[in-house]
Write a protein that holds these residues in place. Structure first.
Motif, mmCIF file in Angstrom:
data_model
loop_
_atom_site.group_PDB
_atom_site.id
_atom_site.type_symbol
_atom_site.label_atom_id
_atom_site.label_comp_id
_atom_site.label_asym_id
_atom_site.label_seq_id
_atom_site.Cartn_x
_atom_site.Cartn_y
_atom_site.Cartn_z
ATOM 1 N N LYS A 74 6.470 7.298 -8.020
ATOM 2 C CA LYS A 74 6.113 8.720 -8.012
ATOM 3 C C LYS A 74 5.201 9.060 -9.192
ATOM 4 C CE LYS A 74 8.120 13.375 -8.143
ATOM 5 N NZ LYS A 74 9.384 14.165 -8.276
ATOM 6 N N ALA A 75 5.543 8.546 -10.362
ATOM 7 C CA ALA A 75 4.729 8.796 -11.554
ATOM 8 C C ALA A 75 3.335 8.192 -11.398
ATOM 9 C CB ALA A 75 5.417 8.207 -12.779
ATOM 10 N N PHE A 76 3.274 6.994 -10.858
ATOM 11 C CA PHE A 76 1.998 6.294 -10.670
ATOM 12 C C PHE A 76 1.110 7.044 -9.677
ATOM 13 C CE2 PHE A 76 -0.542 2.380 -9.842
ATOM 14 C CZ PHE A 76 -0.767 2.016 -11.166
ATOM 15 N N ASN A 77 1.714 7.488 -8.576
ATOM 16 C CA ASN A 77 0.960 8.236 -7.565
ATOM 17 C C ASN A 77 0.399 9.531 -8.133
ATOM 18 O OD1 ASN A 77 1.340 6.373 -5.510
ATOM 19 N ND2 ASN A 77 3.217 7.339 -4.762
ATOM 20 N N GLU A 78 1.196 10.194 -8.963
ATOM 21 C CA GLU A 78 0.770 11.465 -9.540
ATOM 22 C C GLU A 78 -0.331 11.266 -10.578
ATOM 23 O OE1 GLU A 78 3.126 15.330 -11.222
ATOM 24 O OE2 GLU A 78 3.494 13.455 -12.285
ATOM 25 N N GLN A 79 -0.214 10.213 -11.372
ATOM 26 C CA GLN A 79 -1.159 9.982 -12.460
ATOM 27 C C GLN A 79 -2.515 9.503 -11.955
ATOM 28 O OE1 GLN A 79 -0.588 10.797 -15.517
ATOM 29 N NE2 GLN A 79 -2.364 9.912 -16.566
ATOM 30 N N LYS A 100 -7.410 3.788 -5.848
ATOM 31 C CA LYS A 100 -6.672 2.955 -4.903
ATOM 32 C C LYS A 100 -5.510 2.330 -5.657
ATOM 33 C CE LYS A 100 -6.920 -0.674 -1.427
ATOM 34 N NZ LYS A 100 -7.760 -1.587 -0.616
ATOM 35 N N LYS A 101 -4.298 2.548 -5.145
ATOM 36 C CA LYS A 101 -3.092 2.167 -5.879
ATOM 37 C C LYS A 101 -2.396 0.981 -5.212
ATOM 38 C CE LYS A 101 -1.914 6.452 -5.417
ATOM 39 N NZ LYS A 101 -3.239 7.040 -5.174
ATOM 40 N N TYR A 102 -2.178 -0.082 -6.006
ATOM 41 C CA TYR A 102 -1.425 -1.250 -5.570
ATOM 42 C C TYR A 102 -0.059 -1.234 -6.263
ATOM 43 C CZ TYR A 102 -5.905 -3.307 -4.016
ATOM 44 O OH TYR A 102 -7.117 -3.557 -3.403
ATOM 45 N N MET A 123 8.370 2.910 -1.716
ATOM 46 C CA MET A 123 6.988 2.498 -2.001
ATOM 47 C C MET A 123 5.973 3.413 -1.323
ATOM 48 S SD MET A 123 7.438 -0.385 -3.802
ATOM 49 C CE MET A 123 6.182 -1.660 -3.591
ATOM 50 N N ASP A 124 6.412 4.561 -0.838
ATOM 51 C CA ASP A 124 5.509 5.491 -0.156
ATOM 52 C C ASP A 124 4.461 6.046 -1.114
ATOM 53 O OD1 ASP A 124 7.135 5.011 1.964
ATOM 54 O OD2 ASP A 124 7.722 7.098 2.315
ATOM 55 N N GLY A 125 3.266 6.304 -0.569
ATOM 56 C CA GLY A 125 2.186 6.904 -1.355
ATOM 57 C C GLY A 125 1.218 5.896 -1.932
ATOM 58 N N LEU A 126 1.627 4.626 -1.975
ATOM 59 C CA LEU A 126 0.747 3.576 -2.471
ATOM 60 C C LEU A 126 -0.216 3.156 -1.371
ATOM 61 C CD1 LEU A 126 3.548 1.463 -4.194
ATOM 62 C CD2 LEU A 126 1.775 2.764 -5.406
ATOM 63 N N ASP A 127 -1.430 2.794 -1.733
ATOM 64 C CA ASP A 127 -2.391 2.326 -0.734
ATOM 65 C C ASP A 127 -2.050 0.916 -0.262
ATOM 66 O OD1 ASP A 127 -4.421 4.593 -0.779
ATOM 67 O OD2 ASP A 127 -4.314 4.068 -2.904
ATOM 68 N N GLU A 128 -1.552 0.096 -1.172
ATOM 69 C CA GLU A 128 -1.094 -1.250 -0.827
ATOM 70 C C GLU A 128 0.273 -1.449 -1.477
ATOM 71 O OE1 GLU A 128 -2.473 -3.494 1.095
ATOM 72 O OE2 GLU A 128 -4.479 -2.647 1.403
#
Length: 445
Positions: free
Chosen positions: A335-340, A345-347, A370-375
């Motif tokens: 969640k933090a990674f997706n927001e930041q 493109k997020k792995y 793992m929702d919200g990540l591109d990969e």
């Protein structure tokens, strides 16, 4: 005082051994395997065992304290000799209590966030040169050893773990500390190999709250329903101080904390870290640190080791590693990674290798983690399952439990490494979540 450590090489045990050596104690120890950085650190202090293995002849009647680590087994020959001689045998937390029973004990507990909160508190205290004794489970910038014991300091800050104390003491570690000041950050089922039901797990936290000394203080996360219930059901007397996620914004990739003193720029990110920060602030208040001084210090906090820790790659690729493996920790980190990194493109890579995470009955706790990540990539080793004598798990079951059909699942380290090698690390951002090492994956390449 003469002390002997059975399983001296553990991450916690070797830090305690070093702290006692620094305090002037005579320290010896044994282990059947010692890895870095424990090995070098013990060697530097002159307390690395000359050879690996267990040696009952090391256990003599003049030893004042035998400290038993979780890595040892109940049938350990050195433990048997210590019992035969009637020596005093301590678990790690039991010995820490003995060292701090005349101090004000501050214990930071919770299924997640406790290492970061403890680290934040110590960073602030160190910044303002306020001396305290402490024990924390992660390496911190500016600290040589993660255990400090002195005869003079008034406070001891302890990271409170709910896991078992020792092979012969099956109480949760944090039940031995008897805190004067405590913090409870959150409750989410973990250690399923020990706590078979969620209620059994929660019971440890009920007991922890009940262990707060009369008239003590509990700082608690009011956003966690399980925490609130445990606090409300407590029958002992203590002062209750709730905390919640503070207001913040992300501007040009920088997190700004909204305060009465203006916007405070931070080096950490993620709502869960802002929540951790707020808990740390309330504890620091109890230790005499005013808010203005707390904010001044926390601006330079870069995080605890392996907690959304940035890896400095030569190719300037953006990569963070995190110790996250339990479901609640994985969800918070993602969640933090997706927001930041909304525009990148997020792995996200996750390794499952603990007993809990490889238990099919527990896997459903990872739903949508793992929702919200591109990969999104999950790795677990079929060989590890065999070693742990656990039933095979199919990649389809992983996708089903994670509720993510687009999940890439690897069960072979070589195949995972081959996939990693073809990725351009300068395009996109990478989050690597594991309490292991992805089968020896080099994050610098």
């Amino acid at each position: 005082m003469k002390t002997h450590f059975i399983a001296i090489g553990g991450s916690a045990m070797h830090n305690l051994a070093i702290a006692l050596k620094d305090k002037g104690y005579q320290v010896t120890g044994s282990d059947d395997a010692i890895f870095e950085p424990s090995k070098s650190r013990l060697e530097k202090k002159g307390i690395l065992p000359e050879e690996m293995g267990w040696f009952p002849e090391k256990i003599t009647s003049d030893i004042d304290a035998v400290i038993l680590g979780m890595h040892a087994h109940q049938d350990n020959p050195e433990l048997a000799k210590a019992k035969e001689l009637g020596l005093k045998i301590y678990s790690y937390p039991e010995f820490l209590y003995e060292q701090s029973k005349n101090k004000t004990r501050v214990v930071i507990a919770g299924s997640h966030g406790k290492t970061t909160i403890t680290s934040m508190i110590l960073h602030v205290l160190n910044f303002h040169q306020k001396e305290v004794d402490f024990m924390v489970g992660a390496q911190l910038e500016g600290f040589d050893c993660m255990v400090k014991l002195t005869p003079d300091n008034d406070f001891m800050v302890l990271e409170g773990d709910e896991y078992l104390s020792s092979p012969i003491d099956l109480r949760s570690k944090f039940l031995l500390y008897q805190p004067n000041i405590a913090l409870l950050s959150g409750i989410a089922w973990d250690h399923i190999n020990v706590f078979k039901t969620f209620d059994d797990y929660i019971e440890q936290f009920r007991k922890f709250v009940a262990s707060i000394t009369p008239g003590g203080v509990l700082v608690y996360n009011e956003e966690d329903a399980e925490v609130v219930k445990v606090v409300e059901d407590a029958e002992n007397y203590f002062r209750k101080i709730p905390y919640k996620t503070p207001e913040y914004e992300i501007s040009n990739g920088k997190v700004l904390l909204k305060t009465e003193m203006g916007d405070i720029p931070l080096s950490v990110f993620g709502a869960h870290n802002l929540l951790n920060l707020e808990g740390a602030r309330h504890i620091c208040r109890q230790l005499g640190i005013m808010d203005e001084d707390f904010y001044e210090a926390i601006m330079s906090f870069k995080g605890a080791s392996k907690r959304l820790e940035k890896v400095e790659r030569e190719d300037k690729g953006i990569l963070y590693k995190d110790f996250a493996h339990a479901p609640s920790k994985v969800k918070a980190a993602v969640k933090a990674f997706n927001e930041q990194f909304k525009k990148d493109k997020k792995y996200g890579f996750l390794e499952l290798h603990t007993y809990s995470s490889l238990n099919p009955a527990f896997l459903e706790q990872y739903d949508h983690a793992m929702d919200g990540l591109d990969e999104a990539i999950v790795f677990y080793s079929e060989d590890a399952l065999k070693i742990k004598r656990m039933e095979p798990i199919s990649p389809d079951l992983i996708k089903e439990k994670f509720k993510n059909d687009h999940l890439k699942v690897f069960t072979n380290a070589q195949e995972l490494h081959a996939y990693w090698d073809i990725l351009d690390k300068t395009k996109g951002v990478f989050l690597m979540m594991s309490s292991g090492n992805f089968g020896g994956l080099d994050l610098m390449k």
